[in-house]
Scaffold this motif. Sequence first.
Motif, PDB file in Angstrom:
ATOM      1  N   TRP A  43      45.457  41.705  29.670  1.00  0.00           N
ATOM      2  CA  TRP A  43      45.986  42.293  30.886  1.00  0.00           C
ATOM      3  C   TRP A  43      47.401  41.787  31.176  1.00  0.00           C
ATOM      4  O   TRP A  43      48.282  42.559  31.544  1.00  0.00           O
ATOM      5  CB  TRP A  43      45.051  41.994  32.056  1.00  0.00           C
ATOM      6  N   GLN A  46      49.736  43.425  28.837  1.00  0.00           N
ATOM      7  CA  GLN A  46      49.973  44.816  29.229  1.00  0.00           C
ATOM      8  C   GLN A  46      50.970  44.881  30.389  1.00  0.00           C
ATOM      9  O   GLN A  46      51.855  45.728  30.416  1.00  0.00           O
ATOM     10  CB  GLN A  46      48.654  45.474  29.645  1.00  0.00           C
ATOM     11  N   TYR A  47      50.816  43.957  31.326  1.00  0.00           N
ATOM     12  CA  TYR A  47      51.715  43.867  32.479  1.00  0.00           C
ATOM     13  C   TYR A  47      53.163  43.751  32.007  1.00  0.00           C
ATOM     14  O   TYR A  47      54.045  44.461  32.470  1.00  0.00           O
ATOM     15  CB  TYR A  47      51.318  42.620  33.279  1.00  0.00           C
ATOM     16  N   GLU A  61      43.035  55.831  34.781  1.00  0.00           N
ATOM     17  CA  GLU A  61      41.850  55.834  35.633  1.00  0.00           C
ATOM     18  C   GLU A  61      42.254  55.689  37.090  1.00  0.00           C
ATOM     19  O   GLU A  61      41.714  56.335  37.977  1.00  0.00           O
ATOM     20  CB  GLU A  61      40.913  54.687  35.255  1.00  0.00           C
ATOM     21  N   PHE A  62      43.205  54.787  37.348  1.00  0.00           N
ATOM     22  CA  PHE A  62      43.691  54.584  38.714  1.00  0.00           C
ATOM     23  C   PHE A  62      45.097  55.166  38.819  1.00  0.00           C
ATOM     24  O   PHE A  62      46.089  54.471  38.629  1.00  0.00           O
ATOM     25  CB  PHE A  62      43.692  53.089  39.070  1.00  0.00           C
ATOM     26  N   GLU A  63      45.118  56.442  39.129  1.00  0.00           N
ATOM     27  CA  GLU A  63      46.361  57.206  39.108  1.00  0.00           C
ATOM     28  C   GLU A  63      47.418  56.648  40.068  1.00  0.00           C
ATOM     29  O   GLU A  63      48.576  56.485  39.714  1.00  0.00           O
ATOM     30  CB  GLU A  63      46.011  58.647  39.489  1.00  0.00           C
ATOM     31  N   GLU A  64      46.976  56.342  41.289  1.00  0.00           N
ATOM     32  CA  GLU A  64      47.900  55.932  42.351  1.00  0.00           C
ATOM     33  C   GLU A  64      48.219  54.441  42.293  1.00  0.00           C
ATOM     34  O   GLU A  64      49.346  54.025  42.505  1.00  0.00           O
ATOM     35  CB  GLU A  64      47.265  56.229  43.719  1.00  0.00           C
ATOM     36  N   ALA A  65      47.187  53.663  42.075  1.00  0.00           N
ATOM     37  CA  ALA A  65      47.297  52.219  42.279  1.00  0.00           C
ATOM     38  C   ALA A  65      48.143  51.527  41.216  1.00  0.00           C
ATOM     39  O   ALA A  65      48.774  50.514  41.484  1.00  0.00           O
ATOM     40  CB  ALA A  65      45.912  51.599  42.335  1.00  0.00           C
ATOM     41  N   THR A  66      48.136  52.073  40.013  1.00  0.00           N
ATOM     42  CA  THR A  66      48.790  51.332  38.948  1.00  0.00           C
ATOM     43  C   THR A  66      49.329  52.276  37.885  1.00  0.00           C
ATOM     44  O   THR A  66      48.859  53.406  37.755  1.00  0.00           O
ATOM     45  CB  THR A  66      47.809  50.318  38.317  1.00  0.00           C
ATOM     46  N   LYS A  67      50.293  51.797  37.123  1.00  0.00           N
ATOM     47  CA  LYS A  67      50.784  52.589  35.996  1.00  0.00           C
ATOM     48  C   LYS A  67      50.196  52.064  34.697  1.00  0.00           C
ATOM     49  O   LYS A  67      50.614  52.440  33.617  1.00  0.00           O
ATOM     50  CB  LYS A  67      52.304  52.543  35.951  1.00  0.00           C
ATOM     51  N   MET A  68      49.247  51.156  34.834  1.00  0.00           N
ATOM     52  CA  MET A  68      48.661  50.573  33.644  1.00  0.00           C
ATOM     53  C   MET A  68      47.311  51.208  33.334  1.00  0.00           C
ATOM     54  O   MET A  68      46.671  51.774  34.200  1.00  0.00           O
ATOM     55  CB  MET A  68      48.488  49.073  33.849  1.00  0.00           C
ATOM     56  N   SER A  69      46.927  51.056  32.085  1.00  0.00           N
ATOM     57  CA  SER A  69      45.632  51.569  31.671  1.00  0.00           C
ATOM     58  C   SER A  69      44.550  50.571  32.070  1.00  0.00           C
ATOM     59  O   SER A  69      44.785  49.377  32.135  1.00  0.00           O
ATOM     60  CB  SER A  69      45.639  51.766  30.167  1.00  0.00           C
ATOM     61  N   PHE A  70      43.366  51.078  32.334  1.00  0.00           N
ATOM     62  CA  PHE A  70      42.306  50.184  32.763  1.00  0.00           C
ATOM     63  C   PHE A  70      41.294  49.906  31.648  1.00  0.00           C
ATOM     64  O   PHE A  70      41.208  48.790  31.143  1.00  0.00           O
ATOM     65  CB  PHE A  70      41.606  50.752  34.002  1.00  0.00           C
ATOM     66  N   TYR A  73      42.072  47.976  28.264  1.00  0.00           N
ATOM     67  CA  TYR A  73      42.316  46.545  28.357  1.00  0.00           C
ATOM     68  C   TYR A  73      41.156  45.799  29.004  1.00  0.00           C
ATOM     69  O   TYR A  73      41.082  44.592  28.948  1.00  0.00           O
ATOM     70  CB  TYR A  73      43.622  46.286  29.112  1.00  0.00           C
ATOM     71  N   TYR A  74      40.294  46.541  29.654  1.00  0.00           N
ATOM     72  CA  TYR A  74      39.155  45.917  30.342  1.00  0.00           C
ATOM     73  C   TYR A  74      37.993  45.732  29.388  1.00  0.00           C
ATOM     74  O   TYR A  74      37.279  44.742  29.450  1.00  0.00           O
ATOM     75  CB  TYR A  74      38.725  46.807  31.508  1.00  0.00           C
TER      76      TYR A  74
END
Lengths: 159, 162
Positions: A43, A46-47, A61-70, A73-74
């Motif tokens: 993570w 990725q950041y 997955e989290f369109e608004e909250a982040t520009k990263m993939s979930f 990396y999870y």
Amino acid sequence: MNKELVILIFSWITCLFLLIKFIPKEKKRYFQIIFLFAHATAWIFQYIQVNIGLVSFPYREFEEATKMSFSIYYVVLPTFAVFFMLFYPEKQNWMRKWIHYLIFCNGMHLYMFLVERHTELVHDINWHWWFAVTIDLCILYLVKTFAFWFRKGLSESSD
Amino acid sequence: MERWILIGILAISILALFFLVPKNKAREAWMIFLSLQIITWPAGLLAVEWNMIDYPIQLFSFANEFNRSSFTFEFFLFPLTAIMFNLYYPKKIKKTGTFFYYFLFAGFFTCLEVIIERHTELVNYISWHGSYTLITVMVTLFLNHTYYHWFKKGLKGTETNE
């Protein structure tokens, strides 16, 4: 259902299945801590990657909250790390260890490469095979170092 | 001003880690720290995704451009709180006492967040409420403690104490 979603669901199911099926019961704490450590490390990497504009993730997955993939990396990359440690040739010579590293680095990148090619999940901006593999190598090395240190305190896997 | 608060929180956290975590508990601390992130990462993202909470100022000014959940709170302050919570968890205590112990930690965390939300731009509640923090922190600590309790059985030097 679009293919991005299908791939994510497929990845989740495959990873969970492999983890449940192949992790030895008597060593589950050891492999769980590897999974957790790999997750945190992946993570952070990725950041940094997103921050300096090496990759982007158009479908998230989290369109608004982040520009990263979930999910990748999870669950996907930590699963790779768990299997890397599960098959780590500890008692073999350095050549065999290097081959082991290279197989897993390239394996990780092959997954990302195929996903990048065929879906909107990952989009490479400034990304090269050798660069990705080097970063994966660093992550796996960190995971291995941490796992070997942590193992000393575990009573279940003192072989 | 806001960033100094964050730097202060980080500095106190690091000092606390240094002084309050004994060397022989390093693995337990790592384990708590890492396992808590498994919960806080998706939970923090969901709260932002559903427009419940916002963090207008982050430690790095560029952070909100690509990740709008809070790095400092969810990935540093909360795991640290959990480490302290679990390492100093009272062993011989009745059920009401346990509840009080949970309440104390979650309450401290909530008070801090509410004060910060009122007076700074670090946190901004949209449809969120202080009581949600209280409840979610208590639930998270409970889940984390249950996992910790199980994990500890496999660690050297602790299995004989049980």
